[in-house]
Design a protein around this motif. Structure first.
Motif, PDB file in Angstrom:
ATOM      1  N   GLY A  31       2.674   1.296  -8.655  1.00  0.00           N
ATOM      2  CA  GLY A  31       3.662   1.056  -7.602  1.00  0.00           C
ATOM      3  C   GLY A  31       3.533   2.025  -6.445  1.00  0.00           C
ATOM      4  O   GLY A  31       3.803   1.668  -5.293  1.00  0.00           O
ATOM      5  N   ASP A  32       3.113   3.267  -6.709  1.00  0.00           N
ATOM      6  CA  ASP A  32       2.925   4.234  -5.617  1.00  0.00           C
ATOM      7  C   ASP A  32       1.817   3.780  -4.686  1.00  0.00           C
ATOM      8  O   ASP A  32       1.928   3.885  -3.458  1.00  0.00           O
ATOM      9  CB  ASP A  32       2.607   5.615  -6.195  1.00  0.00           C
ATOM     10  N   PHE A  33       0.716   3.293  -5.268  1.00  0.00           N
ATOM     11  CA  PHE A  33      -0.373   2.777  -4.430  1.00  0.00           C
ATOM     12  C   PHE A  33       0.088   1.555  -3.636  1.00  0.00           C
ATOM     13  O   PHE A  33      -0.233   1.411  -2.453  1.00  0.00           O
ATOM     14  CB  PHE A  33      -1.582   2.402  -5.302  1.00  0.00           C
ATOM     15  N   ASP A  34       0.836   0.677  -4.292  1.00  0.00           N
ATOM     16  CA  ASP A  34       1.273  -0.547  -3.626  1.00  0.00           C
ATOM     17  C   ASP A  34       2.192  -0.237  -2.450  1.00  0.00           C
ATOM     18  O   ASP A  34       2.065  -0.824  -1.365  1.00  0.00           O
ATOM     19  CB  ASP A  34       1.988  -1.465  -4.618  1.00  0.00           C
ATOM     20  N   ARG A  35       3.117   0.708  -2.640  1.00  0.00           N
ATOM     21  CA  ARG A  35       4.014   1.057  -1.538  1.00  0.00           C
ATOM     22  C   ARG A  35       3.269   1.753  -0.409  1.00  0.00           C
ATOM     23  O   ARG A  35       3.547   1.526   0.769  1.00  0.00           O
ATOM     24  CB  ARG A  35       5.153   1.934  -2.062  1.00  0.00           C
ATOM     25  N   ALA A  36       2.316   2.615  -0.763  1.00  0.00           N
ATOM     26  CA  ALA A  36       1.525   3.288   0.275  1.00  0.00           C
ATOM     27  C   ALA A  36       0.697   2.279   1.057  1.00  0.00           C
ATOM     28  O   ALA A  36       0.619   2.340   2.292  1.00  0.00           O
ATOM     29  CB  ALA A  36       0.620   4.333  -0.370  1.00  0.00           C
ATOM     30  N   ARG A  37       0.085   1.332   0.339  1.00  0.00           N
ATOM     31  CA  ARG A  37      -0.710   0.307   1.025  1.00  0.00           C
ATOM     32  C   ARG A  37       0.175  -0.535   1.932  1.00  0.00           C
ATOM     33  O   ARG A  37      -0.192  -0.847   3.072  1.00  0.00           O
ATOM     34  CB  ARG A  37      -1.396  -0.587  -0.002  1.00  0.00           C
ATOM     35  N   ALA A  38       1.366  -0.912   1.444  1.00  0.00           N
ATOM     36  CA  ALA A  38       2.261  -1.743   2.249  1.00  0.00           C
ATOM     37  C   ALA A  38       2.725  -1.000   3.497  1.00  0.00           C
ATOM     38  O   ALA A  38       2.833  -1.601   4.582  1.00  0.00           O
ATOM     39  CB  ALA A  38       3.471  -2.171   1.414  1.00  0.00           C
ATOM     40  N   ALA A  39       3.005   0.289   3.376  1.00  0.00           N
ATOM     41  CA  ALA A  39       3.439   1.061   4.546  1.00  0.00           C
ATOM     42  C   ALA A  39       2.332   1.136   5.590  1.00  0.00           C
ATOM     43  O   ALA A  39       2.572   0.948   6.793  1.00  0.00           O
ATOM     44  CB  ALA A  39       3.860   2.461   4.114  1.00  0.00           C
ATOM     45  N   ALA A  40       1.101   1.404   5.143  1.00  0.00           N
ATOM     46  CA  ALA A  40      -0.018   1.469   6.080  1.00  0.00           C
ATOM     47  C   ALA A  40      -0.288   0.102   6.690  1.00  0.00           C
ATOM     48  O   ALA A  40      -0.581  -0.020   7.901  1.00  0.00           O
ATOM     49  CB  ALA A  40      -1.269   1.989   5.363  1.00  0.00           C
ATOM     50  N   GLU A  41      -0.182  -0.953   5.901  1.00  0.00           N
ATOM     51  CA  GLU A  41      -0.450  -2.299   6.415  1.00  0.00           C
ATOM     52  C   GLU A  41       0.593  -2.713   7.442  1.00  0.00           C
ATOM     53  O   GLU A  41       0.270  -3.329   8.458  1.00  0.00           O
ATOM     54  CB  GLU A  41      -0.474  -3.300   5.254  1.00  0.00           C
ATOM     55  N   THR A  42       1.854  -2.363   7.203  1.00  0.00           N
ATOM     56  CA  THR A  42       2.905  -2.688   8.168  1.00  0.00           C
ATOM     57  C   THR A  42       2.657  -2.001   9.505  1.00  0.00           C
ATOM     58  O   THR A  42       2.798  -2.614  10.580  1.00  0.00           O
ATOM     59  CB  THR A  42       4.275  -2.263   7.614  1.00  0.00           C
ATOM     60  N   ALA A  43       2.279  -0.729   9.459  1.00  0.00           N
ATOM     61  CA  ALA A  43       2.009   0.004  10.705  1.00  0.00           C
ATOM     62  C   ALA A  43       0.832  -0.598  11.451  1.00  0.00           C
ATOM     63  O   ALA A  43       0.853  -0.749  12.681  1.00  0.00           O
ATOM     64  CB  ALA A  43       1.748   1.476  10.393  1.00  0.00           C
ATOM     65  N   LEU A  44      -0.218  -0.979  10.718  1.00  0.00           N
ATOM     66  CA  LEU A  44      -1.404  -1.548  11.367  1.00  0.00           C
ATOM     67  C   LEU A  44      -1.131  -2.950  11.898  1.00  0.00           C
ATOM     68  O   LEU A  44      -1.675  -3.337  12.946  1.00  0.00           O
ATOM     69  CB  LEU A  44      -2.571  -1.572  10.372  1.00  0.00           C
ATOM     70  N   GLN A  45      -0.315  -3.740  11.209  1.00  0.00           N
ATOM     71  CA  GLN A  45       0.012  -5.074  11.700  1.00  0.00           C
ATOM     72  C   GLN A  45       0.781  -4.998  13.013  1.00  0.00           C
ATOM     73  O   GLN A  45       0.546  -5.791  13.930  1.00  0.00           O
ATOM     74  CB  GLN A  45       0.821  -5.833  10.646  1.00  0.00           C
ATOM     75  N   ALA A  46       1.713  -4.044  13.111  1.00  0.00           N
ATOM     76  CA  ALA A  46       2.443  -3.864  14.372  1.00  0.00           C
ATOM     77  C   ALA A  46       1.489  -3.451  15.491  1.00  0.00           C
ATOM     78  O   ALA A  46       1.604  -3.913  16.629  1.00  0.00           O
ATOM     79  CB  ALA A  46       3.541  -2.823  14.190  1.00  0.00           C
ATOM     80  N   LEU A  47       0.529  -2.586  15.160  1.00  0.00           N
ATOM     81  CA  LEU A  47      -0.449  -2.165  16.157  1.00  0.00           C
ATOM     82  C   LEU A  47      -1.316  -3.341  16.588  1.00  0.00           C
ATOM     83  O   LEU A  47      -1.631  -3.508  17.775  1.00  0.00           O
ATOM     84  CB  LEU A  47      -1.319  -1.046  15.589  1.00  0.00           C
ATOM     85  N   LEU A  48      -1.712  -4.205  15.642  1.00  0.00           N
ATOM     86  CA  LEU A  48      -2.544  -5.357  15.962  1.00  0.00           C
ATOM     87  C   LEU A  48      -1.794  -6.338  16.863  1.00  0.00           C
ATOM     88  O   LEU A  48      -2.384  -6.917  17.792  1.00  0.00           O
ATOM     89  CB  LEU A  48      -2.974  -6.053  14.669  1.00  0.00           C
ATOM     90  N   ALA A  49      -0.497  -6.526  16.613  1.00  0.00           N
ATOM     91  CA  ALA A  49       0.293  -7.420  17.466  1.00  0.00           C
ATOM     92  C   ALA A  49       0.374  -6.887  18.888  1.00  0.00           C
ATOM     93  O   ALA A  49       0.303  -7.645  19.859  1.00  0.00           O
ATOM     94  CB  ALA A  49       1.700  -7.582  16.875  1.00  0.00           C
TER      95      ALA A  49
END
Length: 795
Positions: A541-559
C-alpha cells in the motif's frame, strides 16, 4: 459654471479663470463644430502645467507619486491564470515589452515614457494620445506621446464613433492618424465620450487657494515696512543731522522688518510704541492645510505615501499605503495596461508586475493570522488553515480533526477518524473515512502516531482487545495473517524441536542438532530465513500511494502542457512567416511557407525541468515518511540518513525528467511529420491532444511507478545503512505473473545491508535502483524486508 458665453457650434481655445478654477469657455450647454459636448476643448495644458503642476507642491507630489510607480514597475505579457492569479505562461521577449520596458523611442526609455504618460492622464482633460509606429512586417518598433492640446479625436459621421485623429504640428500642419495607429488613454467622462476626467478639475479651487495664498504671503513679506517698535524722541534737543540719522533707520522692505525705529515728536521727552503684534497672514496656516487635504484627496494620495508619515502609527501608515494601492494606483496601472491589450496578441494579456509591492501582501498576511487564531481556538482544522494559506492539505485524520484548547484534545469531524485518533472503539479503519486520502492523495510529512489502527491490531493479536465485529481486521493484523498463510508449515520449526529436545535432558542428544544447523544456514550468503530481531517492511500500500501521488502530479502537469503547447501553436508570434498565418488583407506580408518551430513550441528542456520541480516536493514527502518509519522500526536515525534520502529523491526525479524529455522529443517528431502532411492548424492541435492523451498517459504511469519504487526503496535503504552493522535485508517480490524472472529468482534472498544484489551481472542496491539498466528496473514493484540481527552476530 463657465465664465464666458459662446454661440452654438463655436469653438475657441482660451481658458477662463472662473471662480478660481480651471473652466472651459467652450461649453455652455451647447456643442462644438463636431456635434459633441466639447467639454475638453478649452482645457489649457500649458496653464495647467505652469500654475498647477509646477507651482503647487501637492499637485506635483501627487502626480509624481502615482507616476513613479507606473514607471518603476515593469509590464508583463502572458496567458492563462493560476489559482494564485499568476500567468500560466509569460512571454518575456515580446515586441511590446521591448518598447514599453526597454526603449520607447530614440529620446525616451520605457520608464520615462510611462511616467510622462501617467502624468498626462492625470492632468489632461482630453486624456493622453500614444502614436504606435510599426515596421513593414507589423512589429511594434516605437511609441511616442502626442501633445494632448494639439490632438483632436474626430467623430465618424457614419456612426462608427471615431473616424480619425487630427494632430496639429508645431509648424501648423495637420496630420490625420487612423485609430489603429493611436492609443487613446483617459479616465472616461460620465456623459461625454470624447472627454476625460482629471482630478485637477475637482481640486481647482484648492489649487488656486494654495497658490494665491502663498503668493500673497511672499508679497506681504517683501513689502512690509512695519518695525518691531517705535521710539519717539524730543526733536528740540537734537540737531537736524542727528534727527536725519535716526530717521534713516525707518526703511521699508523685509530687510528691515522688525527693527526698532526712532522718530521725532514734540516736546515732552521720549515715548515707546510696541508694534510687534502677530502679523496678518490671512489665516494662512489653516487655509494651506485645507488646500493640501483637498488636493491630495482629489488625486487619491494620502500624505503618508508622499513621504510625510509624522503623527501616524506604523499600522495607520501601512493601511493608508494599502488603500492608496487598492483604490488609486492599481486602477491607474490597469487603465494604462488595458490600452495595449490588443498589441499583446491573441489570448494574451498585458499587465503590470506588482509582485514586488510588499504592502499588497498585507490582506493575505491578515487572513493567515486570523486563520491561525481560529485554529488555535479549535474553530478550524489544520487542513482548513492550509487551504486558506494556499498550501496543500495533508488529508489525514489528525489534520482533519479540530484540536480544542486548552488541552488540545482532538475532535474528529469524520466518525471513522476516531479510531486513528485513539478516542473511540478499536477496529475503525481511517482509510475508509469519507474524505480520507485516497491513492491519489499526497502523503503527510509525519507518520501516524503509535495509538492508531496498527497499535490496536497488535493489541488484538495479544488478546488485550476483542476482535472487531464481523471479523474485520486492521491493516497490521491483515498483514500478519497474510504472512502466516504464506508459510507452508506453520507448525514448530527445527529450532523449536531442538529446544524441546534440550529441555527433555536426553543424554544421547547430538552435539550439533537442527538448531545449530539453522544458525549455520542463516550465516550463509543466500538464505530464505530471517534472523530474529526487529524488522521493517514497506508494504504494498505504501508503494501504491506513492505511485498514485506522483501520477496525480504528473497528470496535472501533462494537462497544463497541452494547454500551453496549443496556445503557443495558435499564437501570432509562432504562426508568423508560416503557412498557418491568416492574412489581414492583400497588404499583409506576415505570412510565409516556413513550418512551425515544433521544438520551440514543445520546449522539452522547460518541461523536463518542470517535472523535477513538480516531483521533488511530492517524492520528498514520501521519502521523509518512509525514512521515519524505517528509523522507528530499526532504531536508527532518519536525520543521520538525510543525505542518502535526498540522493534517492534526486536520482528518482532525474530519471523521471530524462524519460519525460525523451517523450517530448518523440512529440516534436510526430507533430513535425503531421504538419508536413499538410494538416490544418486545428488538426495539428487535435493530434497533439491525441498523443498526450494516449501515449502521454502511458509515459506518466511508467514514470510515476518507477519514481515511487526508487524513492521508497532508496529512502528505506539509506536509513538501514546507518542503523547499524547488523542489518540484513531480504528481496521480496509481489509473486504475481508480472514479476520478471531475474527478480523471481532473487525472491527471499537475504544479504547484508551494504552488499548489492547481483542480477544478470549488474549490482542492484535496492529494487528500482536508478543506476541499474531499465531491463531490471522498469515497472519494478519489489521491496525489501529489513531485519536487525542480534548484536555481535555475524550475518
Amino acid at each position: 459654471m463657465s465664465s464666458g458665453v459662446v454661440q452654438p457650434l463655436a469653438e475657441t481655445k482660451s481658458v477662463a479663470w472662473a471662480g478660481g478654477s480651471y473652466a472651459s469657455t467652450t461649453f455652455a450647454g451647447t456643442g462644438n463644430v463636431w456635434g459633441t459636448e466639447g467639454r475638453a476643448d478649452g482645457w489649457d495644458m500649458d496653464r495647467v502645467i505652469t500654475e498647477g503642476y509646477e507651482r503647487v507642491v501637492w499637485v506635483y507630489k501627487a502626480v509624481d507619486t502615482i507616476g513613479k510607480h507606473a514607471s518603476r514597475l515593469p509590464l508583463e505579457i502572458g496567458r492563462g491564470l493560476t489559482e494564485d492569479g499568476e500567468f500560466e505562461e509569460t512571454y518575456p521577449d515580446h515586441p511590446v515589452l521591448r518598447v514599453l520596458n526597454g526603449q520607447a523611442n530614440p529620446l525616451e526609455t520605457g520608464a520615462m515614457f510611462r511616467k510622462r504618460l501617467s502624468a498626462q492622464i492625470l492632468l489632461s482633460k482630453r486624456g493622453a494620445f500614444v502614436e504606435m509606429t510599426r515596421s513593414r512586417a507589423g512589429t511594434l518598433t516605437r511609441v511616442d506621446l502626442l501633445p494632448p492640446d494639439r490632438v483632436l479625436p474626430i467623430p465618424d459621421p457614419k456612426g462608427n464613433y471615431l473616424s480619425h485623429f487630427e494632430l496639429t504640428t508645431r509648424e501648423g500642419v495637420v496630420r490625420e492618424l487612423g485609430p489603429e495607429h493611436v492609443r487613446w488613454l483617459r479616465d472616461p467622462h460620465p456623459t461625454d465620450p470624447f472627454s476625460g476626467v482629471t482630478p485637477l478639475e475637482a481640486a481647482g479651487i484648492s489649487v488656486d487657494l494654495d497658490y494665491l495664498s502663498r503668493m500673497y504671503n511672499v508679497t506681504f513679506i517683501r513689502n512690509d515696512a512695519r518695525p518691531g517698535g517705535i521710539v519717539a524722541v524730543d526733536t528740540a534737543t537734537l540737531s537736524p543731522q542727528e534727527m536725519d540719522r535716526l530717521e534713516s533707520r525707518f526703511l521699508p522692505g523685509s530687510d528691515y522688518a522688525g527693527h526698532l525705529s526712532v522718530i521725532g515728536s514734540g516736546p515732552g521727552g521720549m515715548s515707546y510704541v510696541d508694534t510687534a503684534v502677530k502679523p496678518r497672514d490671512m489665516n494662512y496656516q489653516h487655509a494651506a492645510e485645507n488646500a493640501k487635504l483637498e488636493i491630495l484627496a482629489a488625486f487619491g494620495v494620502p500624505e503618508s505615501v508622499t513621504g510625510n508619515a509624522s503623527g501616524r502609527t506604523f499600522d495607520n501608515a501601512e493601511q493608508e499605503e494599502l488603500g492608496f494601492w487598492l483604490h488609486t494606483e492599481l486602477p491607474h496601472l490597469e487603465l494604462i495596461a488595458n490600452a495595449f491589450d490588443d498589441d499583446a496578441g491573441d489570448d494574451s494579456r498585458i499587465r503590470y508586475d506588482t509582485s514586488t509591492v510588499k504592502v499588497l501582501e498585507l490582506p493575505r498576511r491578515q487572513r493567515r493570522a486570523e486563520a491561525r487564531e481560529e485554529w488555535n481556538a479549535g474553530l478550524i482544522s489544520i487542513d482548513e488553515y492550509r487551504k486558506l494559506a494556499g498550501l496543500e492539505a495533508y488529508g489525514n485524520p489528525h489534520s482533519r480533526a479540530l484540536w480544542i484548547s486548552p488541552q488540545k484534545a482532538p475532535v474528529p469531524l469524520v466518525p471513522a477518524d476516531a479510531a486513528a485518533l485513539g478516542i473511540s472503539a478499536p477496529g475503525a479503519d481511517p482509510a475508509s473515512a469519507p474524505g480520507a486520502p485516497g491513492p491519489n492523495a499526497s502523503l503527510p510529512t509525519e507518520a501516524a502516531p503509535a495509538d492508531g489502527a496498527a497499535a490496536q491490531a497488535v493489541a488484538q493479536a495479544h488478546g488485550e482487545l476483542p476482535a472487531p465485529a464481523g471479523g474485520a481486521q486492521g491493516p497490521a493484523a491483515a498483514a500478519v495473517d497474510e504472512a502466516r498463510n504464506s508459510l507452508a508449515d506453520p507448525g514448530p520449526g527445527a529450532a523449536a524441536a531442538a529446544v524441546d529436545e534440550a529441555r527433555a535432558g536426553r543424554d544421547d542428544a547430538p552435539q550439533e542438532g537442527p538448531a545449530a544447523a539453522a544458525v549455520d544456514e542463516a550465516r550463509g550468503i543466500q538464505t530464505k530465513a530471517l534472523p530474529t530481531g526487529p524488522d521493517f517492511t514497506v508494504v504494498d500500500g505504501d508503494f501504491d500511494r506513492a505511485r498514485a501521488a506522483a501520477e496525480t502530479a504528473l497528470q496535472a502537469l501533462l494537462a497544463r502542457q497541452e494547454a500551453v503547447i496549443a496556445a503557443r501553436l495558435r499564437s501570432p508570434k509562432a504562426r508568423k512567416g508560416t503557412r498557418f498565418w491568416l492574412d489581414d488583407g492583400p497588404t499583409d506580408t506576415r505570412g510565409g511557407t516556413s513550418p512551425l518551430d515544433m521544438a520551440k513550441a514543445v520546449s522539452a528542456d522547460k518541461w523536463s525541468q518542470e517535472v523535477v520541480e513538480t516531483l521533488a516536493p511530492v517524492l520528498g514527502r514520501i521519502a521523509t515518511a518512509t525514512a521515519k518509519d524505517t528509523a522507528d522500526a530499526l532504531g536508527g536515525s532518519a536525520a543521520g540518513a538525510s543525505a542518502g534520502v535526498g540522493a534517492a529523491v534526486l536520482s528518482a526525479t532525474s530519471v523521471a525528467a530524462e524519460t519525460i524529455r525523451a517523450f517530448h522529443d518523440f512529440l516534436v517528431g510526430a507533430l513535425d511529420a503531421h504538419q508536413h502532411d499538410g494538416a490544418p492548424l486545428d488538426d495539428l492541435i487535435g493530434e497533439l491532444r491525441r498523443l498526450l492523451l494516449e501515449e502521454g498517459a502511458k509515459v506518466v504511469t511508467h514514470v510515476a511507478e518507477a519514481a515511487a519504487t526508487a524513492t521508497v526503496n532508496g529512502a528505506a535503504d539509506a536509513v538501514a545503512a546507518v542503523a547499524g552493522p547488523f542489518v540484513l535485508r531480504t528481496w521480496l517480490t509481489r509473486r504475481d505473473d508480472r514479476v520478471r524472472p531475474a527478480h523471481a529468482a532473487a525472491d527471499g534472498t537475504t544479504l547484508p545491508v551494504a552488499k548489492p544484489f547481483e542480477m544478470e551481472g549488474w549490482p542492484l542496491r535496492y529494487p528500482g535502483d536508478p543506476l541499474a539498466p531499465l531491463s531490471l528496473t522498469a515497472n519494478c514493484r519489489c521491496r525489501l524486508r529489513y531485519s536487525a540481527t542480534p548484536e555481535g552476530a555475524t550475518p
